[in-house]
Design an enzyme around this catalytic site. Structure first.
Site: not given
Ligand SMILES: CSC[C@H]1O[C@H](OP(=O)(O)O)[C@H](O)[C@@H]1O
Length: 343
Positions: A45, A47, A88, A234, A244-245
């Site tokens: 996971r 981006a 995704r 992201d 972002n998250k």
């Molecule tokens: C360096 S991108 C990381 C970014 O991705 C995460 O989401 P997920 O864990 O759902 O893939 C989160 O938004 C992070 O900031």
């Protein structure tokens, strides 16, 4: 530094991030469907890591077409690209990487070497991300110099990329140079990437880290405990709005209110100039169980509804600067970003 993915030409080896911090185990993917599932379940996971994994996932389609004719081989790869694009929806790096792989297939004139060409492109995407992370670390360090206590949300570290991370890259850079820097990590509900992943990789690297619940960030900002906030992204729209998250947007509002710098760190592969503004960014809606039954323990009565958007969008005006591998973009806006990244 930990490296979350490795490709040995016939298999993609992933650290299974759903098992951290209790177990450090690999998940080995030999088929496109296994990579699709690994991305969808957040085995891999973040981006940039999603883009790199998808690129290697395309290469695995070659395993299924060892004896196929030229057209079948190219069609297998195109089917793989189409499938992986559904894993995704929000991280644009996935589509950016798949577009690069599709360009190799479309330009193919020799099926015998197509798999090798695709592996070479996937490895190039991987290597470029390592370089971009290193550069983000250097550029971001100029902004965080003097900051002793930095807050971050989710995980935008080595586990979310090829090696150095994005939001954590400047922190690793400063820590390696001997700076006294410590990180406050939001646990980041519902999947706890901060508590499980950011705390794990920082502790493993010797960077002091304190975990807090997401709701505690406001009082830490209010009491002057935090010198800066830095997060990943992201997808960043042409005007600088950043997805972002979930929980990043309220953090940006709090940082603005308390006059604490709020930085977004992302490589150029996270920018989507096809979208004029952040309201156009597709936001992934994830399963009810992630909120209602964390760790399999029911916390929400069946009669209650649940919302579970995986991301939110922070408007550019709340972002002090965007840190990229090509430099820092202060008070981001469309022309500055395009100018810096497209030159
Ligand atoms: C360096 S991108 C990381 C970014 O991705 C995460 O989401 P997920 O864990 O759902 O893939 C989160 O938004 C992070 O900031």
């Amino acid at each position: 530094m930990i490296e979350p993915l490795r490709f040995d030409n016939d298999a993609l080896h992933l650290i299974d991030q759903t098992k951290l911090p209790l177990e450090l185990v690999d998940l080995v993917c030999t088929t496109v469907d296994q990579v699709h599932d690994a991305i969808s379940r957040l085995v891999v996971r973040g981006a940039p890591a999603i883009g790199i994994a998808a690129a290697y996932g395309v290469c695995l389609a070659g395993n299924a077409s060892k004896n196929a004719t030229k057209n079948a081989s190219a069609n297998n790869y195109l089917e793989a690209i189409e499938s992986l694009a559904t894993s995704r929806p929000t991280a644009v790096n996935l589509f950016w990487a798949l577009d690069r792989m599709k360009a190799i297939v479309d330009a193919n004139t020799d099926s015998e070497s197509l798999k090798d060409q695709l592996i070479a492109e996937a490895r190039l995407i991987h290597e470029e991300d390592i370089q971009m992370g290193e550069a983000i670390g250097r550029h971001g360090a100029t902004l965080l110099t003097g900051c002793q206590r930095v807050l971050t949300h989710c995980n935008a570290g080595g586990l979310a990329t090829s090696k150095w991370g994005t939001a954590l890259a400047p922190i690793y850079h400063l820590h390696r140079s001997g700076a006294a820097i410590e990180v406050f990590a939001d646990e980041t509900r519902p999947l706890m990437q901060g508590a499980r992943l950011t705390a794990w990789e920082l502790a493993r690297s010797g960077v002091p880290v304190t975990v807090l619940t997401d709701s505690m960030a406001g009082s830490l900002l209010q009491t002057g405990t935090i010198d800066a906030v830095i997060v990943g992204a992201d997808r960043i729209a042409a005007n600088g709005d950043a997805a972002n998250k979930i929980g990043t947007y309220p953090l940006a509002v709090l940082a603005k209110h308390h006059q604490v710098p709020f930085y977004v760190a992302a490589p150029s592969s996270t920018f989507d100039f096809a979208l004029a503004s952040g309201d156009l960014i597709p936001i992934e809606q994830r399963a009810r169980e992630e909120v209602a039954s964390p760790g399999g323990i029911k916390m929400v009565p069946d009669e209650a509804s649940v919302v579970n958007p995986a991301f939110d969008v922070t408007p550019a005006e709340l972002i002090t600067a965007i840190i990229t591998e090509q430099g820092n973009i202060d008070s981001p806006n469309a022309n500055r970003i395009a100018e810096l990244l497209l030159r």
